[in-house]
Design a protein around this motif. Sequence first.
Motif, mmCIF file in Angstrom:
data_model
loop_
_atom_site.group_PDB
_atom_site.id
_atom_site.type_symbol
_atom_site.label_atom_id
_atom_site.label_comp_id
_atom_site.label_asym_id
_atom_site.label_seq_id
_atom_site.Cartn_x
_atom_site.Cartn_y
_atom_site.Cartn_z
ATOM 1 N N SER A 167 -17.088 -0.159 -12.463
ATOM 2 C CA SER A 167 -16.851 -0.065 -10.497
ATOM 3 C C SER A 167 -17.270 1.407 -10.368
ATOM 4 N N GLN A 168 -18.461 1.741 -9.555
ATOM 5 C CA GLN A 168 -18.469 2.883 -8.303
ATOM 6 C C GLN A 168 -16.940 3.828 -8.084
ATOM 7 N N HIS A 169 -15.511 3.223 -8.174
ATOM 8 C CA HIS A 169 -14.366 3.771 -7.639
ATOM 9 C C HIS A 169 -13.956 3.714 -8.279
ATOM 10 N N ALA A 170 -13.165 4.325 -7.949
ATOM 11 C CA ALA A 170 -11.032 4.151 -8.356
ATOM 12 C C ALA A 170 -10.295 4.087 -7.111
ATOM 13 N N VAL A 171 -8.980 3.458 -7.792
ATOM 14 C CA VAL A 171 -7.896 2.572 -6.788
ATOM 15 C C VAL A 171 -7.194 4.209 -7.223
ATOM 16 N N LEU A 172 -6.989 4.550 -5.254
ATOM 17 C CA LEU A 172 -5.218 4.922 -5.422
ATOM 18 C C LEU A 172 -4.282 4.230 -4.438
ATOM 19 N N GLU A 173 -3.100 3.973 -4.937
ATOM 20 C CA GLU A 173 -2.249 2.468 -4.338
ATOM 21 C C GLU A 173 -1.021 3.805 -3.780
ATOM 22 N N ILE A 174 -0.456 3.307 -2.969
ATOM 23 C CA ILE A 174 0.732 3.676 -2.105
ATOM 24 C C ILE A 174 1.255 2.872 -1.550
ATOM 25 N N LYS A 175 2.467 2.919 -2.187
ATOM 26 C CA LYS A 175 3.757 2.029 -1.830
ATOM 27 C C LYS A 175 5.072 2.693 -1.434
ATOM 28 N N TYR A 176 5.743 1.402 -0.817
ATOM 29 C CA TYR A 176 7.383 2.140 -0.721
ATOM 30 C C TYR A 176 7.633 0.611 0.005
ATOM 31 N N ASP A 177 8.788 0.556 -0.520
ATOM 32 C CA ASP A 177 9.669 -0.424 0.602
ATOM 33 C C ASP A 177 10.096 -0.626 2.481
ATOM 34 N N LYS A 178 9.989 -1.589 2.478
ATOM 35 C CA LYS A 178 9.549 -1.768 4.106
ATOM 36 C C LYS A 178 10.394 -0.867 5.201
ATOM 37 N N GLN A 179 12.249 -1.027 4.271
ATOM 38 C CA GLN A 179 13.110 0.050 5.193
ATOM 39 C C GLN A 179 12.543 1.186 4.851
ATOM 40 N N SER A 180 12.133 2.022 3.601
ATOM 41 C CA SER A 180 11.664 3.535 3.517
ATOM 42 C C SER A 180 10.854 4.393 4.802
ATOM 43 N N ASN A 181 10.984 5.822 4.625
ATOM 44 C CA ASN A 181 10.103 6.735 5.568
ATOM 45 C C ASN A 181 9.450 6.691 4.249
ATOM 46 N N PRO A 182 7.786 6.707 4.958
ATOM 47 C CA PRO A 182 7.041 7.129 3.379
ATOM 48 C C PRO A 182 6.395 8.489 3.811
ATOM 49 N N SER A 183 6.674 9.305 2.843
ATOM 50 C CA SER A 183 5.871 10.862 2.946
ATOM 51 C C SER A 183 4.629 11.253 3.795
ATOM 52 N N LEU A 184 4.797 11.011 5.355
ATOM 53 C CA LEU A 184 3.444 10.921 6.090
ATOM 54 C C LEU A 184 2.769 12.234 5.470
ATOM 55 N N PRO A 185 3.718 13.531 5.363
ATOM 56 C CA PRO A 185 3.177 14.886 4.957
ATOM 57 C C PRO A 185 2.262 14.658 3.872
ATOM 58 N N LEU A 186 2.610 14.520 2.439
ATOM 59 C CA LEU A 186 2.476 14.440 1.830
ATOM 60 C C LEU A 186 1.162 13.623 1.570
ATOM 61 N N ILE A 187 1.477 11.868 2.069
ATOM 62 C CA ILE A 187 -0.337 10.636 2.100
ATOM 63 C C ILE A 187 -1.162 12.103 2.853
ATOM 64 N N LYS A 188 -1.010 12.813 4.317
ATOM 65 C CA LYS A 188 -2.079 12.675 5.321
ATOM 66 C C LYS A 188 -2.754 14.239 3.871
ATOM 67 N N LYS A 189 -2.108 14.978 3.601
ATOM 68 C CA LYS A 189 -2.159 15.623 1.949
ATOM 69 C C LYS A 189 -3.076 15.610 1.253
ATOM 70 N N LEU A 190 -2.623 14.179 0.728
ATOM 71 C CA LEU A 190 -3.718 13.990 -0.314
ATOM 72 C C LEU A 190 -4.544 12.942 0.045
ATOM 73 N N THR A 191 -4.412 12.482 1.323
ATOM 74 C CA THR A 191 -5.967 11.565 2.160
ATOM 75 C C THR A 191 -7.509 12.791 1.816
ATOM 76 N N LYS A 192 -6.469 13.955 3.546
ATOM 77 C CA LYS A 192 -7.508 15.212 2.880
ATOM 78 C C LYS A 192 -8.438 16.245 1.652
ATOM 79 N N GLU A 193 -6.874 15.745 0.738
ATOM 80 C CA GLU A 193 -7.805 16.891 -0.609
ATOM 81 C C GLU A 193 -8.775 16.139 -1.217
ATOM 82 N N PHE A 194 -8.861 14.811 -1.271
ATOM 83 C CA PHE A 194 -9.331 13.487 -2.187
ATOM 84 C C PHE A 194 -10.292 12.702 -0.898
ATOM 85 N N GLY A 195 -10.354 13.242 0.632
ATOM 86 C CA GLY A 195 -11.667 11.651 0.864
ATOM 87 C C GLY A 195 -11.392 11.149 1.537
#
Length: 208
Positions: free
Chosen positions: A163-191
């Motif tokens: 495959s030409q791609h790797a896969v990064l999957e973010i998982k959290y429970d429905k009742q949890s509040n995901p860490s949006l700053p970390l997700i945004k930082k991760l998204t920006k860092e690796f495009g």
Amino acid sequence: NSEEMTVRSFLLSNSLSEQYPKRLITSLYYDTNDYSYYLESLDGVPNRQKIRARFYNNDSSQVTIEFKNKSANLGWKQYKSIQDYNENELLYINAHNVFGDIPKLRLPIFINKRFIPTALISYSRRYFYCPLTDLRITFDYSILQGPARINSKSIDIPYGVPSQHAVLEIKYDKQSNPSLPLIKKLTKEFGLILSSCSKYRQAISAIF
């Protein structure tokens, strides 16, 4: 693998820890003759299923048959043991050394008398966890995929396509509040691009 080390270093420096040791995951996927599961995934059908025989780190003693179900945003798995199949319902898998040290193991020829082997997929996975936000991240890389073909003596995997791609999957429970700053930082860092990802769908598209 430089990509693996870069992602790992970033996550470890951002309050995540490795939850489990790295594992090699290998799955033989099953579908109908007309690839109905693939087409449902391609069309984004909300209620669908995947069937696979899965084992870890090439340990042939730990094979399980997984039924991965999806209904809208809800997902769950059901399992069946390889011991539930008779000897005449199993064939040796022959990966022609394309997939490295695949063990000599026997897997079902059919599942539920309808589903046949269509693709073998293997990849390395790292697991990360953030205790502060209950955020779980998996990173899958070195993905190799190949077609499965049944003959009288074995389930053949004649070749593999990286495959030409790797896969990064973010998982959290429905009742949890995901860490949006970390997700945004991760998204920006690796495009990263936020999207649904089916390794089976990508494999069928790549090998046929």
